[in-house]
Structure formats: C-alpha cells, structure tokens
Design an enzyme around this catalytic site. Structure first.
Site, PDB file in Angstrom:
ATOM      1  N   ARG A   1     -14.715   7.747  14.577  1.00  0.00           N
ATOM      2  CA  ARG A   1     -13.510   8.544  14.433  1.00  0.00           C
ATOM      3  C   ARG A   1     -13.856  10.024  14.332  1.00  0.00           C
ATOM      4  O   ARG A   1     -14.825  10.385  13.666  1.00  0.00           O
ATOM      5  CB  ARG A   1     -12.756   8.121  13.172  1.00  0.00           C
ATOM      6  CG  ARG A   1     -11.585   8.991  12.846  1.00  0.00           C
ATOM      7  CD  ARG A   1     -10.812   8.460  11.667  1.00  0.00           C
ATOM      8  NE  ARG A   1     -11.502   8.610  10.387  1.00  0.00           N
ATOM      9  CZ  ARG A   1     -11.617   9.767   9.726  1.00  0.00           C
ATOM     10  NH1 ARG A   1     -11.156  10.883  10.232  1.00  0.00           N
ATOM     11  NH2 ARG A   1     -12.234   9.792   8.555  1.00  0.00           N
TER      12      ARG A   1
ATOM     13  N   HIS B   1     -17.866   6.211   4.682  1.00  0.00           N
ATOM     14  CA  HIS B   1     -16.635   6.983   4.626  1.00  0.00           C
ATOM     15  C   HIS B   1     -15.418   6.256   5.172  1.00  0.00           C
ATOM     16  O   HIS B   1     -14.358   6.253   4.546  1.00  0.00           O
ATOM     17  CB  HIS B   1     -16.860   8.277   5.407  1.00  0.00           C
ATOM     18  CG  HIS B   1     -15.743   9.262   5.310  1.00  0.00           C
ATOM     19  ND1 HIS B   1     -15.273   9.744   4.109  1.00  0.00           N
ATOM     20  CD2 HIS B   1     -14.997   9.866   6.264  1.00  0.00           C
ATOM     21  CE1 HIS B   1     -14.295  10.605   4.336  1.00  0.00           C
ATOM     22  NE2 HIS B   1     -14.092  10.687   5.632  1.00  0.00           N
TER      23      HIS B   1
ATOM     24  N   HIS C   1     -20.013   9.649   6.695  1.00  0.00           N
ATOM     25  CA  HIS C   1     -19.697  11.079   6.746  1.00  0.00           C
ATOM     26  C   HIS C   1     -20.972  11.848   6.447  1.00  0.00           C
ATOM     27  O   HIS C   1     -21.653  11.561   5.467  1.00  0.00           O
ATOM     28  CB  HIS C   1     -18.612  11.403   5.723  1.00  0.00           C
ATOM     29  CG  HIS C   1     -18.029  12.766   5.900  1.00  0.00           C
ATOM     30  ND1 HIS C   1     -18.732  13.917   5.652  1.00  0.00           N
ATOM     31  CD2 HIS C   1     -16.805  13.165   6.325  1.00  0.00           C
ATOM     32  CE1 HIS C   1     -17.963  14.962   5.911  1.00  0.00           C
ATOM     33  NE2 HIS C   1     -16.797  14.546   6.324  1.00  0.00           N
TER      34      HIS C   1
ATOM     35  N   GLU D   1      -6.056   3.145   7.678  1.00  0.00           N
ATOM     36  CA  GLU D   1      -7.455   2.734   7.820  1.00  0.00           C
ATOM     37  C   GLU D   1      -7.619   1.228   7.954  1.00  0.00           C
ATOM     38  O   GLU D   1      -8.533   0.760   8.625  1.00  0.00           O
ATOM     39  CB  GLU D   1      -8.294   3.234   6.628  1.00  0.00           C
ATOM     40  CG  GLU D   1      -9.791   2.976   6.841  1.00  0.00           C
ATOM     41  CD  GLU D   1     -10.664   3.515   5.713  1.00  0.00           C
ATOM     42  OE1 GLU D   1     -10.185   4.333   4.924  1.00  0.00           O
ATOM     43  OE2 GLU D   1     -11.840   3.113   5.642  1.00  0.00           O
TER      44      GLU D   1
ATOM     45  N   GLN E   1     -17.989   4.384   9.669  1.00  0.00           N
ATOM     46  CA  GLN E   1     -18.401   5.788   9.756  1.00  0.00           C
ATOM     47  C   GLN E   1     -19.091   6.262   8.480  1.00  0.00           C
ATOM     48  O   GLN E   1     -18.613   6.005   7.378  1.00  0.00           O
ATOM     49  CB  GLN E   1     -17.181   6.673   9.998  1.00  0.00           C
ATOM     50  CG  GLN E   1     -17.525   8.151  10.035  1.00  0.00           C
ATOM     51  CD  GLN E   1     -16.384   8.973  10.607  1.00  0.00           C
ATOM     52  OE1 GLN E   1     -15.441   9.312   9.906  1.00  0.00           O
ATOM     53  NE2 GLN E   1     -16.462   9.275  11.883  1.00  0.00           N
TER      54      GLN E   1
ATOM     55  N   ALA F   1      -0.265   6.081   4.986  1.00  0.00           N
ATOM     56  CA  ALA F   1       0.424   5.266   5.984  1.00  0.00           C
ATOM     57  C   ALA F   1       1.591   4.499   5.370  1.00  0.00           C
ATOM     58  O   ALA F   1       2.686   4.454   5.945  1.00  0.00           O
ATOM     59  CB  ALA F   1      -0.573   4.297   6.622  1.00  0.00           C
ATOM     60  N   GLY F   2       1.371   3.919   4.193  1.00  0.00           N
ATOM     61  CA  GLY F   2       2.419   3.134   3.546  1.00  0.00           C
ATOM     62  C   GLY F   2       3.633   3.994   3.206  1.00  0.00           C
ATOM     63  O   GLY F   2       4.779   3.601   3.444  1.00  0.00           O
TER      64      GLY F   2
ATOM     65  N   GLY G   1       0.831  -1.205   0.000  1.00  0.00           N
ATOM     66  CA  GLY G   1       0.000   0.000   0.000  1.00  0.00           C
ATOM     67  C   GLY G   1       0.859   1.245   0.000  1.00  0.00           C
ATOM     68  O   GLY G   1       1.831   1.348   0.746  1.00  0.00           O
TER      69      GLY G   1
ATOM     70  N   PHE H   1     -13.124  21.837  13.772  1.00  0.00           N
ATOM     71  CA  PHE H   1     -13.588  20.601  13.159  1.00  0.00           C
ATOM     72  C   PHE H   1     -14.500  19.882  14.134  1.00  0.00           C
ATOM     73  O   PHE H   1     -14.431  20.107  15.341  1.00  0.00           O
ATOM     74  CB  PHE H   1     -12.392  19.706  12.801  1.00  0.00           C
ATOM     75  CG  PHE H   1     -12.377  19.301  11.362  1.00  0.00           C
ATOM     76  CD1 PHE H   1     -11.896  20.163  10.393  1.00  0.00           C
ATOM     77  CD2 PHE H   1     -12.856  18.068  10.959  1.00  0.00           C
ATOM     78  CE1 PHE H   1     -11.885  19.802   9.066  1.00  0.00           C
ATOM     79  CE2 PHE H   1     -12.848  17.697   9.625  1.00  0.00           C
ATOM     80  CZ  PHE H   1     -12.365  18.564   8.680  1.00  0.00           C
TER      81      PHE H   1
ATOM     82  N   ASP I   1      -8.711  -5.183   0.048  1.00  0.00           N
ATOM     83  CA  ASP I   1      -7.915  -6.375  -0.266  1.00  0.00           C
ATOM     84  C   ASP I   1      -7.017  -6.770   0.909  1.00  0.00           C
ATOM     85  O   ASP I   1      -6.916  -7.946   1.250  1.00  0.00           O
ATOM     86  CB  ASP I   1      -7.040  -6.123  -1.508  1.00  0.00           C
ATOM     87  CG  ASP I   1      -7.837  -5.546  -2.665  1.00  0.00           C
ATOM     88  OD1 ASP I   1      -9.079  -5.503  -2.568  1.00  0.00           O
ATOM     89  OD2 ASP I   1      -7.212  -5.147  -3.663  1.00  0.00           O
TER      90      ASP I   1
ATOM     91  N   LEU J   1     -17.422  13.481  -1.218  1.00  0.00           N
ATOM     92  CA  LEU J   1     -17.230  14.113   0.076  1.00  0.00           C
ATOM     93  C   LEU J   1     -17.203  15.644  -0.016  1.00  0.00           C
ATOM     94  O   LEU J   1     -16.572  16.219  -0.897  1.00  0.00           O
ATOM     95  CB  LEU J   1     -15.886  13.621   0.631  1.00  0.00           C
ATOM     96  CG  LEU J   1     -15.499  14.087   2.023  1.00  0.00           C
ATOM     97  CD1 LEU J   1     -16.447  13.490   3.038  1.00  0.00           C
ATOM     98  CD2 LEU J   1     -14.074  13.659   2.320  1.00  0.00           C
TER      99      LEU J   1
ATOM    100  N   THR K   1     -16.101  18.444   2.717  1.00  0.00           N
ATOM    101  CA  THR K   1     -15.403  18.400   3.994  1.00  0.00           C
ATOM    102  C   THR K   1     -16.211  18.978   5.149  1.00  0.00           C
ATOM    103  O   THR K   1     -16.974  19.933   4.996  1.00  0.00           O
ATOM    104  CB  THR K   1     -14.060  19.142   3.924  1.00  0.00           C
ATOM    105  OG1 THR K   1     -13.475  19.113   5.229  1.00  0.00           O
ATOM    106  CG2 THR K   1     -14.229  20.593   3.503  1.00  0.00           C
ATOM    107  N   GLU K   2     -15.967  18.368   6.315  1.00  0.00           N
ATOM    108  CA  GLU K   2     -16.467  18.891   7.566  1.00  0.00           C
ATOM    109  C   GLU K   2     -15.858  20.278   7.839  1.00  0.00           C
ATOM    110  O   GLU K   2     -16.408  21.067   8.593  1.00  0.00           O
ATOM    111  CB  GLU K   2     -16.028  17.911   8.653  1.00  0.00           C
ATOM    112  CG  GLU K   2     -16.686  18.055   9.965  1.00  0.00           C
ATOM    113  CD  GLU K   2     -16.337  16.849  10.851  1.00  0.00           C
ATOM    114  OE1 GLU K   2     -16.167  15.733  10.328  1.00  0.00           O
ATOM    115  OE2 GLU K   2     -16.229  17.041  12.057  1.00  0.00           O
TER     116      GLU K   2
ATOM    117  N   ARG L   1     -19.211  13.046  13.807  1.00  0.00           N
ATOM    118  CA  ARG L   1     -19.878  12.633  12.568  1.00  0.00           C
ATOM    119  C   ARG L   1     -21.030  11.665  12.790  1.00  0.00           C
ATOM    120  O   ARG L   1     -22.046  11.744  12.094  1.00  0.00           O
ATOM    121  CB  ARG L   1     -18.846  11.998  11.635  1.00  0.00           C
ATOM    122  CG  ARG L   1     -17.909  13.030  11.080  1.00  0.00           C
ATOM    123  CD  ARG L   1     -16.800  12.417  10.287  1.00  0.00           C
ATOM    124  NE  ARG L   1     -15.954  13.475   9.734  1.00  0.00           N
ATOM    125  CZ  ARG L   1     -14.803  13.254   9.128  1.00  0.00           C
ATOM    126  NH1 ARG L   1     -14.346  12.021   8.994  1.00  0.00           N
ATOM    127  NH2 ARG L   1     -14.100  14.261   8.650  1.00  0.00           N
TER     128      ARG L   1
END
Lengths: 604, 150, 255
Positions: A411, A370, A259, A400, A257, A33-34, A29, A133, A238, A269, A271-272, A303
């Site tokens: 979250r 979301h 959104h 995630e 979640q 994060a990856g 990934g 937020f 996956d 989306l 945004t918030e 949310r």
C-alpha cells in the site's frame, strides 16, 4: 456525586439471558471505515455500530501523514497519475478498476471530510494544503508530487474526531465496548445468508445478538501478530478471524506492510510525512543510502522498498547503535519551525520515548509492522466474496480488514485513510440500499450457542498455559521468521512454532472468572484470532514463491508474473482448531483485474 | 438559523434557564469588584497606617470621627463595605454550589449567607451615615478637635 | 545537518551502557465490583527499565503476576486516550508516564481517574463524560454548500489549532476539583471541544454553544486552578481555552 442510575437504552429484548436487537444495518467497528459507513446509513435506516473500543480510541487516530487525493491545489496533478502510482506501488497486484475508483472518488472523499469540519492545513490562498509522500509521483514516476492532504501529523486523529463528531450529529447508535465474536448465518434454500452478529458486552459479560438485514465489517487490522508494530494492543484481527472461522475466504494474507520509520525498539510510528517534508534516512556512517536503492525518488520510494533497504543496511553491518540494529531518520535540517508546526506529534514521540530531540539529533528508526494489505475479499461495492466471484448478499467489509484490492502487494502511504473513506462510504451506501429492499432473515435457533460455548469453556478452563506467554512466543516467531525478509526455511520454522502454540492454546488459562470487564477472558479470545491469522499468513507466504511488494522471499528474490500475478485466496477447509496448518487451510488463486497498466519492472 | 442536524439527540442539560444569568453577572462582578477593592483597601490601609502621623497608634475614636466628617471618606468606607460583603458572600455562594448538592440544604445555606451579608451591610451603612462624632458627655480628650468649637 | 553530526550521534549512543533494570513497586487501587465493597490498595513489584512506561508495568503485572488486573489501553503512545489514570495523585496517560520520571525509592500509586463512577480496578464509566461532550454540539454547523472545500486562511486555521488536539481521554475533566464535587459541571474537555468549533471561522453556531455553556454548570464554574492544563497529555492550554470562551461570552465577539 449524585448516585447514578444505570439505565441502558441499548438493552434490547432479553430472552434466556441473551439480549436481542434488530437493526436494518449492523456495523462492526467504529474506526474510520465503520463510522464513515454509519454516516451514510444512519440517516436512512436503523443502524447499530458495535465497537470493542469507544469510537475515538480507534487506531485510525494514530494515522499521521495524510490522505491522498489529486486536488491539484498546490501543483499539477490528476487522478490518473494517482491510479498509476497506486498500481505500481502495489507491484501490479492491484485490481486496476478498484484503484481507479479509489483515486477518482478520493477528491470527493477529501471534500466530504472538509465539509464535515475536518481542519486541514491550508495554503496561503485558504485551500487544503498538500504535501509529498512516498510513491506518489507526477506524470508516471517523474518526480514526487504534493498529493497528500493533511492536518499537521495528526491527519488520522482529525479524521477520526471529525467522523465521530458527525456520528454524534446524526445520532448514531453506538454499542461501546461490545466485542463482536461471531457472524450469524442462516441457511435459506440451501444457501448460507447473513442474519446477524453476536457480541459480548465487556461491562456486563452479557451476550447480545444483533439481527440485521445487512452487516458491515470494519474491524481493522491484526498487527499484534508481530512484536514490533505500530498497531494498537487491541488490533487483534477479530473481524478477519470471525470471517475466516465462518469458512469465508481471506485474500492476499501474505502481504503485510512494514512501515520504514518506527521508533527503534518500540515500533511507534513516525510518519512518512517527515520524509515528505524533506527528512533523510542515513546509515551509521551518515550515508543517504536510499540514493543507492531508489535513485530517482530516494527516501520517498514506496514503503516496501524503503523498509527492505533499511533492513539490508543493517544486515550488511551498516546499522547504527550499540547493536548496529537501526538506522537514522535525520530531520535536523528541517528546522524547528517545520518540526513544531508540521510534525509536532512525531517530534514529541521521539522526545518522550527515546529522549532524542529531532531538532538537533537524528532519530533511531527501524521498520515496524504496520498494515495488512490482505483481508476479507470484497468487490468494488464492498460486498464480501464467498469465492472468486460470488458475493455474500448483505455482507460488506471496508477498511484495513477488507481486501478490495486497491493496495495489491504494497500500500502507498496515505492510501489507507483514503480507502476507509471511499470504501467505507460505499459500504454504508450499499448496505443501506440493500437493507431498504431486503427482509430480515430469521435467526437460527440458538444464534449465540457457539460463542457462549467458547466463552464458558475458556472461563471454566483449568488450563496452565499463560495467554501472554503464548502471544509473546507468537510475536517473537513472526518477527523472526515472517517479517521483511522471508525464506522457505524461516516460514517453515514459523509454521512449526505456530502449530506448537495452537496446541498450547487448547490448554490456556483464564484467571478472571468474573462477568464484569473481564479483559483477561477477552485477551484469551483475541489470542485465538491472532493464532488463526498468523497461521494463514504464513501458509500464504510459503505458497507464494516469488518476491512482490511487501512479500520478499530471499530464496525467490524476483517477481514472477507468469506464475504469481494473481491473488491468493485462503479457505478454511477442515477442523478450525487443528494445529496442523496443512490439514485445514486450502489455498487457491484469484485473477488480478489488470487494465491500462501492463506489469513492468518496478524502478524508482 | 437552520442547520440540518435532524437526528442530533443530545439536548443540553441546562437549556431551560430563565431570567438573568446570575452566574455570568456574578463572574463579572467578582472580577470588577476585586479590582476596585484592591484600590479601596490599599488606599484605606495606606491612609490609616502610613500617611497618618503616628501610624496605628494614632487611630482613635477621634481619628475615625474626624475622617467620617468628610463625605469623601464616608463614601469610601461605605463602598468598601458593600463590595467586600457582596464579593465575599458571592464567593461563599460558589463554594456552596460546588460542595452542596442537596437542593434544600443549598438553599438554606445560601439564604443564611445572604441574610448575614444583608444585615451587616445595613448595619454598617446605618452606622456610617448616622455616626455622631461628638457624643454628649464624652471625655473631650477622646473626641476630634472640631467638637470643641461646637 | 552534516553527516559528521549523524556519525557523532551514533557514537554517543555506542558509548552508552546498556540500561539496567530495577525493581519498581506499584501500589494499585483495585476494585472488583463482584467481590469488594470498597476499593483496596494492592502492591506489586515489577522489574522495569527506566525508559519503560507505567503502562508497561501494568502489562507486566497483568501478563505475569495477576491477570485479573483490569485497565483500558489501546494505542500505547498517547493518541487514543484510553489509559488516563491517576498516578501519584496526578492525572496522566499510563503510556506517556515514563518510569524514569518517578521517584522509584517509593511506591508509585496508581488509581482510576476521579469523579466518574468506578466500575472495576482502573476502569470508570465514561458515559457521563461523553454526555457532556455530546451536549455542546461538537460538529461543524455551516449552511453554505460550497462546490469544493470551504476556504480558511492559515491564521483562521491556527486560531483553534490547540483545541483540535483533544483526544477525549478525560484527564482534564477528572482532574478538576469542581467536577469532583459537581458531576453535572460540563468540565474542561467539553469546553475545549466547544472552543474548537466556536473559534472555527467556518462554523455558524458559535452562539448556540456559548448559550449552552453560559450557565450554572457551564464555564462560570471554572475556578482557574489549572489542574486541567497540567493534566492534558496533549499539551492543550485548557484553562486558556476556557478563558477565551468566557471572554467570548462577555464580549459577544470571537477573538
């Protein structure tokens, strides 16, 4: 154009038509994060990043509003308040030590990104600007606080670009459009140890085996089990599915979640951050209905609460539009300047996709699937857990796809961009530290046997079922029966439908028999993962007879701390291909690590 | 400047350039010469066609010879000639660079453009400066008026 | 804004009739490297609603008519940059091209972006494109090690805002006639990303990038045809960015 000679430096060593590679750290990934992990590990050890998309296509780029960190650049703030908000936002299902780590390391995570080049919006003094937020408050819920560091409404885009840029700087070795399809484990002294990853090269159809001392899963979510979703078409879970099929547990899968502000009918989306800048949700009569549901912080409630309130308005007949099936996000009082400068992308989305100009008209919105709070269970060092306490040595997960759990039952907005950076970095560091002292574990005799068998079967199948039709039925039933409001009845219905779809999937048709860029084949494979994860999600949701955070049971509307203040752990125990959920899913519990904050009624 | 990017592994495709940067010089020249040419060409057109009584009908050997008796117009036309040819042939060079990728053919074509431009510039310059306004034995009707006084 | 206006907008939507679907013909340039010697045009009829996107049409074909049709896509709302393609001769993202913006009395022609090696159907090899991007040192280079964030004024941040929007979809580079004939040209996208760092007040390696682009395959190849600016799905003023890089090379000053 000059004839291009294909030379692939990443061909590896070919034996029996299978490519073999050896790297100290193998990352699956290339989203936030990856790549954050890769930036830690690549300078210190041989690192391969396997990614089914070009890194800059990852869905981190679609995140908009911001990344929370108590920098206190614009007003008083501290990470203890942030921890409290995270725990309360997660309806006390958050492991509190993990949340403390998240909020404490948030500050460095933001500064790291700035130092890497991320172009944050600035305050007049030249510091990183911050905005309000949902769910982020000062002094334990007294009022909204400006905590989200942002770059217009493109924070995720900037993070993804900045991380990719730094991967280029460090010469990270990417294997683009390689689909990881299996985790290789070898039995050593009666214990299953991680030894590598099997991947499918989309461009050639070849199988590649990556032997690694440590493996990091950073494969993102699985929003495509739902019809209306902000997730990309490629978010098919996956990675989570691979872990599941390996017999490793999944945690808190029922917590998904929704959104609040997806473009009505499309799920794209908004945004918030729009509400952070002052936008207001209104029902058909123009009423600011959030005043009724969350009197203190109104539209900036977490949310789960906002999404539920919106659905409730529609169910009560106060929805807008010809079918009374959405509400409005009113940005008109913000003025063109704020919309064009601080929220340019969502302004454009509304104009492009709905033909609505947010400067002059309210935008039709409705909740959209979301984010998965649950996923691959890990400890605070991002090590994957084989049960409630035992780690799988050398296997890490972040982002995630992982469940630390810092998000608990719901979250908070901006905490996911934080999660990928904090725990992505931890995963990278820990994986490389592990790899420095560990030895390569020998691959089993035919590490790719399972994958090749699955692909050959699909490719040669003379099935009659259409991949897209099964997927559509799955998405329809999930939207209908396992969305914001759930009951025993709807979840049972979903279970039945999924069982039928799993049966149909055994007879699925793949028409493209080619080797090169066979996306038909891959969509069938991805559908398999979607069916597995939807089945687990619904089984976990049926099992939790209470309402908490993102999991709202209409038939059990209250939170039940006495019985359910614990994480769900789902295990594969039986035939993975079986269509009957109960004969192969075993559910268990894992205690929540509480701390400073005692569970209290959740009022905003 | 030392910047820590030890693993960055993508050297630029064209970092081994030597000598003057013809592309940059060419780009600047095109813009500068373009502006100058506008003045020169329009000055030339206005003088010859509008400000001269009789317009295009009045342009004869005598008219040109009379104009070139003045060093100002001689230099005007020479500069216009040079800039136009260099500007035009440099334009041809970029078109060739865009469309011709075989190094040998590219060199031959650019060479041909350079030769053609050079020959025409030399010929034009020679003619302008060695021009005889009053060739012997010509019909005096066609010659500028000052030939009669010679 | 007042509540009345909200209610009014709601009513306006109520008055609208449900949109009707209609048949759209897509003519797609297909190529299967394992079968075809040359690409071939194939047409498909699909039922579409006016507010749907070309990507929806491609999906409908893939999912309902011919699942061998191959294209890249991911986010489906113009953020990931996967689905740049040539639609009626113009580079666009299929997910941002709405059916209602086309003349549907004629077929809509869809083909892969030009100038990169065609792999299959609408998929091209993106590596040469990313090579150009990687060569301009697309990452912040700054020697100072600040304790917290590096400071930057609002104006300094705004200076390079436009070029931070790039999603590397290649729509600009593959709309450039210079790139079509000379695949070695760095192309608009690489220059845009160089611009993003050249004009970032925190960066110290502007001159390095200017030197890389001050070359036969660099900015001087740009013919200011504005194809790139027209093609950019993010609305980046690409040609202007290239001009600013040229200007910085001439003057040696960041403006």
């Amino acid at each position: 154009m000059a004839k291009k000679i294909k030379t692939n430096p990443n061909a590896g060593e070919i034996r029996d038509g299978i490519h073999y590679h050896q790297h100290d750290v193998v990352i699956v990934g290339a989203g936030g994060a990856g790549m954050r992990a890769a930036i830690e590990s690549a300078p210190q050890a041989s690192t391969a990043v396997i990614t089914k998309l070009y890194p800059t296509r990852s869905h981190t780029g679609a995140a908009q509003g911001g990344m929370a960190a108590a920098l206190a650049n614009v007003e008083e703030d501290n990470n203890e308040w942030h921890t409290y908000d995270t725990v309360k936002g997660g309806d006390y299902l958050v492991d509190q030590d993990a949340a403390e780590i998240l909020t404490r390391e948030a500050i460095d995570a933001v500064l790291d990104l700035e130092n890497m080049g991320l172009p944050f919006n600035r305050t007049p003094e030249g510091k990183i600007d911050q905005r309000r937020f949902g769910g982020h408050t000062r002094d334990h819920g007294k009022a909204p606080v400006r905590r989200a560091c942002y770059a217009a409404d493109r924070t995720g885009h900037m993070i993804l670009q900045t991380l990719y840029q730094n991967c280029v700087k460090h010469g990270v070795n990417f294997f683009n459009e390689f689909y990881a399809l299996d985790l290789v484990m070898t039995e050593v002294d009666g214990v299953q140890r991680v030894s590598g990853v099997v991947a499918y090269d989309l461009s050639t159809g070849d199988i590649h085996v990556f032997q690694g001392k440590s493996v990091i899963f950073a494969t993102g979510g699985f929003g495509k089990i739902f019809k209306t979703t902000s997730n990309a078409h490629t978010l098919t879970g996956d990675g989570v599915g691979i872990i599941w099929r390996k017999g490793l547990p999944l945690e808190d899968m029922e917590f998904y979640q929704f959104h609040p502000t997806g473009l009505a009918g499309l799920g794209i989306l908004l945004t918030e951050g729009a509400r952070g800048e002052g936008a207001i949700l209104r029902n058909a009569s123009g009423e600011r209905f959030m005043e009724r549901y969350a009197p203190t912080i109104k539209d900036l409630a977490p949310r789960d609460i906002v999404a539920r309130s919106m659905v409730q308005e529609v169910l009560d007949g106060r929805g807008a539009g010809p079918n009374k099936d959405y509400v409005f996000l009113d940005c008109t009082h913000l003025g063109e300047d704020v919309l064009e400068n601080k929220l340019p992308d969502i302004t454009e989305f509304a104009r492009t996709y709905l033909g609505v100009d947010p400067v002059t008209e309210p935008v039709p919105v409705y909740p959209t699937a979301h984010y998965a709070m649950g996923g691959i269970p890990t400890n605070n060092d991002a090590e994957v857990l084989a049960d409630n306490d035992t780690v799988v040595p050398g296997l890490y997960a972040a982002g995630e796809c992982a469940c630390v759990s810092v998000h608990g039952a719901n979250r908070l907005g901006t905490n996911s961009l934080l999660d990928i950076n904090v725990f992505g970095k931890r995963a990278g560091n820990n994986a490389v530290t592990y790899a420095k002292t560990a030895e390569f574990i020998d691959l089993p005799a035919n590490p790719a046997q399972g994958v090749i068998g699955m692909l050959d079967e699909l490719r040669a199948s003379d099935g009659t079922e259409n991949v897209a039709a099964i997927r559509k039925d799955l998405q329809d039933t999930m939207d209908m029966n396992a969305q914001v409001f759930r009951t025993e009845e709807t979840l049972t219905k979903a279970t039945e439908v999924i069982a039928g779809l799993r049966e149909r999937y055994k007879n699925v048709a793949v028409h493209d028999r080619g080797k090169r860029f066979n996306t038909d084949l891959l969509e069938a494979v991805e559908l398999g993962f979607l069916l597995d994860l939807a089945e687990v999600l619904v089984a976990c949701a049926l099992n939790r007879k209470e309402s908490r955070g993102g999991h709202m049971r209409d038939d059990y509307p209250d939170r039940d701390d006495a019985t359910y203040l614990k994480h769900t752990m789902a295990y594969l125990a039986g035939d993975p291909h079986s269509s009957v959920a109960t004969d192969h899913i075993r559910l268990d519990w894992k205690p929540v690590r509480l701390g400073t904050y005692e569970p209290k009624a959740r009022k905003y | 400047m030392t910047i820590d990017n030890p693993n960055y592994a993508y050297p630029a495709r064209s970092s081994n350039r030597k000598g003057p940067n013809l592309d940059k010089i060419g780009w600047v020249f095109m813009r500068a010469s373009g502006v100058v040419l506008i003045v020169l060409i329009f000055g030339h057109l206005f003088y010859n066609l509008i400000w001269t009584e009789g317009g295009i009908q009045a342009i004869t050997f005598g008219f040109v010879a009379g104009k070139w008796a003045d060093p100002f117009w001689m230099w005007w036309d020479v500069i216009m000639l040079w800039l136009a040819f260099i500007h035009g042939s440099n334009g041809m060079r970029t078109v060739i660079n865009d469309y011709v990728h075989k190094e040998g053919i590219r060199k031959v074509l650019i060479g041909a453009v350079v030769v053609a431009a050079a020959v025409l510039i030399i010929l034009g310059t020679l003619i302008t400066f060695t021009f005889d306004p009053c060739p012997a034995g010509a019909d005096p009707e066609l010659l500028p008026s000052f030939c009669a006084t010679l | 804004m007042s509540d009345a206006a909200v209610a009014e907008a709601g009513e306006v939507i109520v008055e609208e009739e449900a949109p009707k679907s209609f048949t759209v013909t897509l003519n797609i340039r297909r190529f299967d490297p394992e079968v075809d010697d040359e690409p071939r045009w194939v047409d498909y009829d699909v039922e579409m609603f006016p507010t749907e996107r070309i990507l929806d049409a491609l999906h409908r074909i893939k999912w309902e008519q011919d699942s061998t049709l191959t294209f890249r896509r991911s986010c489906a709302h113009g953020i990931c940059g996967s689905d740049a393609m040539r639609i009626n001769g113009k580079n666009r993202l299929a997910c941002k091209a709405l059916v209602k913006d086309f003349d549907i009395s004629k077929p809509i022609y869809v083909e892969a972006i030009k100038g990169l090696p065609l792999e299959k159907d609408l998929i091209v090899d993106m590596e040469p494109f990313f090579d150009s991007f990687r060569e301009i040192q697309p990452f912040l280079q700054a020697t100072s090690k600040p304790e917290k964030e590096r400071h930057q004024t609002v104006e300094q941040r705004a200076r390079f805002d436009d070029t931070t929007k790039c999603i590397l979809c290649a729509a600009c580079t593959t709309s450039c006639p210079v790139f079509w004939t000379d695949g070695q040209y760095f192309g608009p996208a690489a220059i845009v990303n160089a611009h993003r760092f050249i004009f970032d007040s925190r960066d110290e390696a502007s001159q390095v990038r200017l030197d890389i682009l001050n070359d036969r395959e660099g900015v001087w190849r740009c013919r200011t045809t504005f194809n790139c600016t027209d093609a950019c799905p993010r609305g980046i003023q690409v040609t202007k960015a290239i001009a600013e890089v040229k200007q910085a090379m001439i003057s040696g000053v960041k403006l």
